[in-house]
Scaffold this motif. Sequence first.
Motif, PDB file in Angstrom:
ATOM      1  N   ALA A 194      -5.661  -0.867   4.455  1.00 58.25           N
ATOM      2  CA  ALA A 194      -4.450  -0.185   4.922  1.00 58.25           C
ATOM      3  C   ALA A 194      -4.530   0.076   6.421  1.00 58.25           C
ATOM      4  O   ALA A 194      -5.593   0.406   6.951  1.00 58.25           O
ATOM      5  N   ASP A 195      -3.398  -0.071   7.086  1.00 59.98           N
ATOM      6  CA  ASP A 195      -3.374   0.215   8.520  1.00 59.98           C
ATOM      7  C   ASP A 195      -3.287   1.726   8.739  1.00 59.98           C
ATOM      8  O   ASP A 195      -2.951   2.486   7.829  1.00 59.98           O
ATOM      9  N   GLU A 196      -3.622   2.152   9.953  1.00 57.57           N
ATOM     10  CA  GLU A 196      -3.685   3.577  10.275  1.00 57.57           C
ATOM     11  C   GLU A 196      -2.340   4.274  10.092  1.00 57.57           C
ATOM     12  O   GLU A 196      -2.283   5.383   9.569  1.00 57.57           O
ATOM     13  N   VAL A 197      -1.265   3.637  10.504  1.00 58.62           N
ATOM     14  CA  VAL A 197       0.058   4.265  10.411  1.00 58.62           C
ATOM     15  C   VAL A 197       0.427   4.512   8.950  1.00 58.62           C
ATOM     16  O   VAL A 197       0.875   5.607   8.583  1.00 58.62           O
ATOM     17  N   SER A 198       0.229   3.506   8.101  1.00 59.24           N
ATOM     18  CA  SER A 198       0.542   3.653   6.677  1.00 59.24           C
ATOM     19  C   SER A 198      -0.347   4.695   6.018  1.00 59.24           C
ATOM     20  O   SER A 198       0.110   5.483   5.184  1.00 59.24           O
ATOM     21  N   THR A 199      -1.614   4.709   6.387  1.00 55.34           N
ATOM     22  CA  THR A 199      -2.548   5.670   5.815  1.00 55.34           C
ATOM     23  C   THR A 199      -2.159   7.097   6.190  1.00 55.34           C
ATOM     24  O   THR A 199      -2.108   7.984   5.328  1.00 55.34           O
ATOM     25  N   PHE A 250       0.830  -1.200   0.000  1.00 53.49           N
ATOM     26  CA  PHE A 250       0.000   0.000   0.000  1.00 53.49           C
ATOM     27  C   PHE A 250       0.868   1.254   0.000  1.00 53.49           C
ATOM     28  O   PHE A 250       0.633   2.191  -0.776  1.00 53.49           O
ATOM     29  N   THR A 251       1.879   1.293   0.857  1.00 51.59           N
ATOM     30  CA  THR A 251       2.757   2.461   0.964  1.00 51.59           C
ATOM     31  C   THR A 251       3.477   2.715  -0.359  1.00 51.59           C
ATOM     32  O   THR A 251       3.595   3.863  -0.793  1.00 51.59           O
ATOM     33  N   GLU A 252       3.936   1.642  -1.000  1.00 51.17           N
ATOM     34  CA  GLU A 252       4.627   1.793  -2.283  1.00 51.17           C
ATOM     35  C   GLU A 252       3.666   2.295  -3.361  1.00 51.17           C
ATOM     36  O   GLU A 252       4.038   3.142  -4.174  1.00 51.17           O
ATOM     37  N   ARG A 253       2.444   1.791  -3.359  1.00 54.60           N
ATOM     38  CA  ARG A 253       1.459   2.242  -4.346  1.00 54.60           C
ATOM     39  C   ARG A 253       1.116   3.720  -4.143  1.00 54.60           C
ATOM     40  O   ARG A 253       0.967   4.474  -5.108  1.00 54.60           O
ATOM     41  N   ALA A 254       0.966   4.136  -2.900  1.00 54.01           N
ATOM     42  CA  ALA A 254       0.659   5.540  -2.617  1.00 54.01           C
ATOM     43  C   ALA A 254       1.812   6.441  -3.056  1.00 54.01           C
ATOM     44  O   ALA A 254       1.591   7.511  -3.629  1.00 54.01           O
TER      45      ALA A 254
END
Length: 160
Positions: free
Chosen positions: A46-51, A12-16
Amino acid sequence: GRSAGYDECASFTERAAYALEAANREEDDGTVGTGEYPVLSQIADADEVSTAHALRQHADAIEDRFFTSGGVGVSGDGDADGETVEKCGIKFSKIRAAWFFALAARVDVPLDADTSAAMRAAARGLAAARAGTTSARDPILPDLQVCLAIAGGYFGQDGA
């Protein structure tokens, strides 16, 4: 299509982060079709920290592009499908707007101090971009207005 750097198995982080780079390319040189819109299942999982981290990155990028640097994104042409629209030197990628909206919809409230500061920064950038338009019918206004309403009103940062 997507560029060769896109990875179907990306986190998710990489996609964002990839979407942020694609939005920058679209606004800088008109390169369209290199990013992906957010997918509901990815955002929901997605988890809260990553979001919150991704939202801060996107919010800070908005301030950097439209407030700090004084409105970058003047070169290149807009896409016929409206993916990136240029008016009066202001270009605002639909991918940027979609990710900002999706991340803001997913992040937990109340916001932590860093995310709150980033949302204030985004509100400044979005207000500066809106001020750079010259017509109430400018095609980038709807996306700018929605993002500004989210950054300013929804999260209580409307003092920008």
